[in-house]
Design a protein around this motif. Sequence first.
Motif, PDB file in Angstrom:
ATOM      1  N   VAL A 111     -12.421  -7.652 -81.137  1.00  0.00           N
ATOM      2  CA  VAL A 111     -13.480  -6.636 -81.143  1.00  0.00           C
ATOM      3  C   VAL A 111     -14.309  -6.726 -79.869  1.00  0.00           C
ATOM      4  CG1 VAL A 111     -15.508  -5.793 -82.367  1.00  0.00           C
ATOM      5  CG2 VAL A 111     -13.540  -6.632 -83.661  1.00  0.00           C
ATOM      6  N   VAL A 112     -14.635  -7.945 -79.447  1.00  0.00           N
ATOM      7  CA  VAL A 112     -15.418  -8.131 -78.229  1.00  0.00           C
ATOM      8  C   VAL A 112     -14.638  -7.618 -77.022  1.00  0.00           C
ATOM      9  CG1 VAL A 112     -16.490  -9.847 -76.716  1.00  0.00           C
ATOM     10  CG2 VAL A 112     -16.676 -10.078 -79.199  1.00  0.00           C
ATOM     11  N   ARG A 113     -13.356  -7.923 -76.967  1.00  0.00           N
ATOM     12  CA  ARG A 113     -12.545  -7.447 -75.847  1.00  0.00           C
ATOM     13  C   ARG A 113     -12.409  -5.930 -75.858  1.00  0.00           C
ATOM     14  NH1 ARG A 113      -7.310 -11.179 -76.216  1.00  0.00           N
ATOM     15  NH2 ARG A 113      -8.032 -11.498 -78.357  1.00  0.00           N
ATOM     16  N   ALA A 114     -12.311  -5.346 -77.048  1.00  0.00           N
ATOM     17  CA  ALA A 114     -12.231  -3.889 -77.140  1.00  0.00           C
ATOM     18  C   ALA A 114     -13.517  -3.235 -76.646  1.00  0.00           C
ATOM     19  CB  ALA A 114     -11.936  -3.472 -78.586  1.00  0.00           C
ATOM     20  N   PHE A 115     -14.672  -3.801 -77.018  1.00  0.00           N
ATOM     21  CA  PHE A 115     -15.939  -3.282 -76.512  1.00  0.00           C
ATOM     22  C   PHE A 115     -16.023  -3.436 -74.990  1.00  0.00           C
ATOM     23  CE2 PHE A 115     -17.831  -3.554 -80.872  1.00  0.00           C
ATOM     24  CZ  PHE A 115     -18.285  -2.244 -80.919  1.00  0.00           C
ATOM     25  N   GLY A 116     -15.507  -4.560 -74.478  1.00  0.00           N
ATOM     26  CA  GLY A 116     -15.498  -4.750 -73.033  1.00  0.00           C
ATOM     27  C   GLY A 116     -14.692  -3.683 -72.323  1.00  0.00           C
ATOM     28  N   TRP A 117     -13.505  -3.373 -72.858  1.00  0.00           N
ATOM     29  CA  TRP A 117     -12.685  -2.327 -72.251  1.00  0.00           C
ATOM     30  C   TRP A 117     -13.331  -0.953 -72.385  1.00  0.00           C
ATOM     31  CZ3 TRP A 117      -9.289  -2.757 -68.704  1.00  0.00           C
ATOM     32  CH2 TRP A 117      -8.491  -3.900 -68.613  1.00  0.00           C
ATOM     33  N   SER A 118     -14.050  -0.714 -73.482  1.00  0.00           N
ATOM     34  CA  SER A 118     -14.727   0.580 -73.635  1.00  0.00           C
ATOM     35  C   SER A 118     -15.794   0.767 -72.559  1.00  0.00           C
ATOM     36  CB  SER A 118     -15.354   0.679 -75.034  1.00  0.00           C
ATOM     37  OG  SER A 118     -16.415  -0.247 -75.189  1.00  0.00           O
ATOM     38  N   MET A 119     -16.464  -0.322 -72.170  1.00  0.00           N
ATOM     39  CA  MET A 119     -17.450  -0.224 -71.098  1.00  0.00           C
ATOM     40  C   MET A 119     -16.783  -0.064 -69.733  1.00  0.00           C
ATOM     41  SD  MET A 119     -20.481  -2.877 -72.235  1.00  0.00           S
ATOM     42  CE  MET A 119     -19.377  -4.279 -72.477  1.00  0.00           C
ATOM     43  N   LEU A 120     -15.646  -0.729 -69.540  1.00  0.00           N
ATOM     44  CA  LEU A 120     -14.947  -0.621 -68.262  1.00  0.00           C
ATOM     45  C   LEU A 120     -14.317   0.756 -68.061  1.00  0.00           C
ATOM     46  CD1 LEU A 120     -13.134  -4.080 -68.077  1.00  0.00           C
ATOM     47  CD2 LEU A 120     -15.013  -3.303 -66.635  1.00  0.00           C
ATOM     48  N   LEU A 121     -13.782   1.345 -69.132  1.00  0.00           N
ATOM     49  CA  LEU A 121     -13.031   2.593 -69.031  1.00  0.00           C
ATOM     50  C   LEU A 121     -13.866   3.830 -69.323  1.00  0.00           C
ATOM     51  CD1 LEU A 121      -9.769   1.456 -70.867  1.00  0.00           C
ATOM     52  CD2 LEU A 121     -10.210   1.492 -68.412  1.00  0.00           C
ATOM     53  N   GLY A 122     -15.141   3.648 -69.647  1.00  0.00           N
ATOM     54  CA  GLY A 122     -16.001   4.783 -69.948  1.00  0.00           C
ATOM     55  C   GLY A 122     -16.263   5.660 -68.731  1.00  0.00           C
ATOM     56  N   GLY A 123     -16.974   6.774 -68.970  1.00  0.00           N
ATOM     57  CA  GLY A 123     -17.248   7.722 -67.888  1.00  0.00           C
ATOM     58  C   GLY A 123     -18.034   7.101 -66.748  1.00  0.00           C
ATOM     59  N   ASN A 124     -18.916   6.171 -67.064  1.00  0.00           N
ATOM     60  CA  ASN A 124     -19.709   5.485 -66.037  1.00  0.00           C
ATOM     61  C   ASN A 124     -19.276   4.029 -65.855  1.00  0.00           C
ATOM     62  OD1 ASN A 124     -21.372   7.776 -65.603  1.00  0.00           O
ATOM     63  ND2 ASN A 124     -22.585   7.247 -67.420  1.00  0.00           N
ATOM     64  N   GLY A 125     -18.075   3.700 -66.313  1.00  0.00           N
ATOM     65  CA  GLY A 125     -17.580   2.337 -66.216  1.00  0.00           C
ATOM     66  C   GLY A 125     -17.140   1.967 -64.810  1.00  0.00           C
ATOM     67  N   LEU A 126     -16.785   0.698 -64.651  1.00  0.00           N
ATOM     68  CA  LEU A 126     -16.389   0.203 -63.333  1.00  0.00           C
ATOM     69  C   LEU A 126     -15.110   0.874 -62.836  1.00  0.00           C
ATOM     70  CD1 LEU A 126     -17.111  -3.632 -63.690  1.00  0.00           C
ATOM     71  CD2 LEU A 126     -18.438  -1.922 -62.457  1.00  0.00           C
ATOM     72  N   VAL A 127     -14.208   1.194 -63.751  1.00  0.00           N
ATOM     73  CA  VAL A 127     -12.950   1.826 -63.328  1.00  0.00           C
ATOM     74  C   VAL A 127     -13.215   3.192 -62.728  1.00  0.00           C
ATOM     75  CG1 VAL A 127     -10.726   2.698 -64.128  1.00  0.00           C
ATOM     76  CG2 VAL A 127     -11.607   0.542 -65.030  1.00  0.00           C
ATOM     77  N   ASN A 128     -14.032   4.010 -63.391  1.00  0.00           N
ATOM     78  CA  ASN A 128     -14.356   5.334 -62.854  1.00  0.00           C
ATOM     79  C   ASN A 128     -15.202   5.242 -61.595  1.00  0.00           C
ATOM     80  OD1 ASN A 128     -13.385   7.859 -63.939  1.00  0.00           O
ATOM     81  ND2 ASN A 128     -14.190   7.198 -65.909  1.00  0.00           N
ATOM     82  N   GLN A 129     -16.065   4.248 -61.518  1.00  0.00           N
ATOM     83  CA  GLN A 129     -16.841   4.070 -60.302  1.00  0.00           C
ATOM     84  C   GLN A 129     -15.945   3.730 -59.118  1.00  0.00           C
ATOM     85  OE1 GLN A 129     -19.994   1.230 -60.944  1.00  0.00           O
ATOM     86  NE2 GLN A 129     -20.889   2.368 -62.648  1.00  0.00           N
ATOM     87  N   ALA A 130     -14.924   2.887 -59.362  1.00  0.00           N
ATOM     88  CA  ALA A 130     -13.977   2.556 -58.297  1.00  0.00           C
ATOM     89  C   ALA A 130     -13.161   3.783 -57.881  1.00  0.00           C
ATOM     90  CB  ALA A 130     -13.055   1.434 -58.759  1.00  0.00           C
TER      91      ALA A 130
END
Length: 283
Positions: free
Chosen positions: A115-134
């Motif tokens: 669950v913690v890892r899933a929440f982490g990926w949700s923050m990374l892959l979100g619209g304002n996450g690090l992936v979209n920022q990159a």
Amino acid sequence: MTAPRLTPTLLVGPGALLFLALVVLPLVLTFILSFHAFDHTAGVKNEFTLGHYWAVISDDYYLNIFWRTLRLALLTTVICALIGAPEAYILSRMRDPWRSIFLLVVLGPLLVSVVVRAFGWSMLLGGNGLVNQAIQALGFGPVKILYTETAIVIALVHVMLPFMVIPVWTALQKLDPTVEAAAWTLGASRFTTLRRVVLPQVTMGVLSGSLIVFGLSASSFAIPGLLGGRRLKMAATLVYDEYMHELNWPLGAAIAIIVLLANLLIMLSYNRVVEARARRTLG
């Protein structure tokens, strides 16, 4: 004379009783519940019906969810094999202390809740996450990744990769390094040695790891529930919705039984392939 004969039974008995109480009995009760009729006003009725099974296998909505579950589980398994096998080979060729350090890196994610890892990926892959920022830093527009099949596969690969690396690494541990050296001495190239000597040994580990990864991916609940959203359902989230939201327990039980039987059929068939491969490889 009877005491030695009873010893194995006494040793196995507690574990067998625990297995029956925690695994077999709930499955039997779920199977029985799936044949009960259901009414939205009266709830579960003490009437026998096959309507839930027919409703599942005849409705495209449920069949599409089953197909999505199978497709994503298979895709996760293939990606884990493509990443995990080379990673395990590199890991097996490392020397201490680097081997221990990187083995800890591989196994480290297992110490963190899914669950913690899933929440982490949700923050990374979100619209304002690090992936979209990159992606935006590279000059491209924002990409919708969260609540898509891509997000589910990314997170599943991250979670399931150790279950592929460890079986392959274990299989490689049985390979004598001098066999590779002998192949090189006889004139074989490194690619030929990898294909003719190492790959047959890795295949058994890949097949075993694939069996584990596919089974766990097909029954995953937390990652599809958190990264797939309400609209992108998989089999486990569908069962949860029928139980907790619709309160249609018999239909949820029928879906759970169908998913269980489908997974068992696929995994047992795959296991036959693994056993046949083992007999051909090991004699």
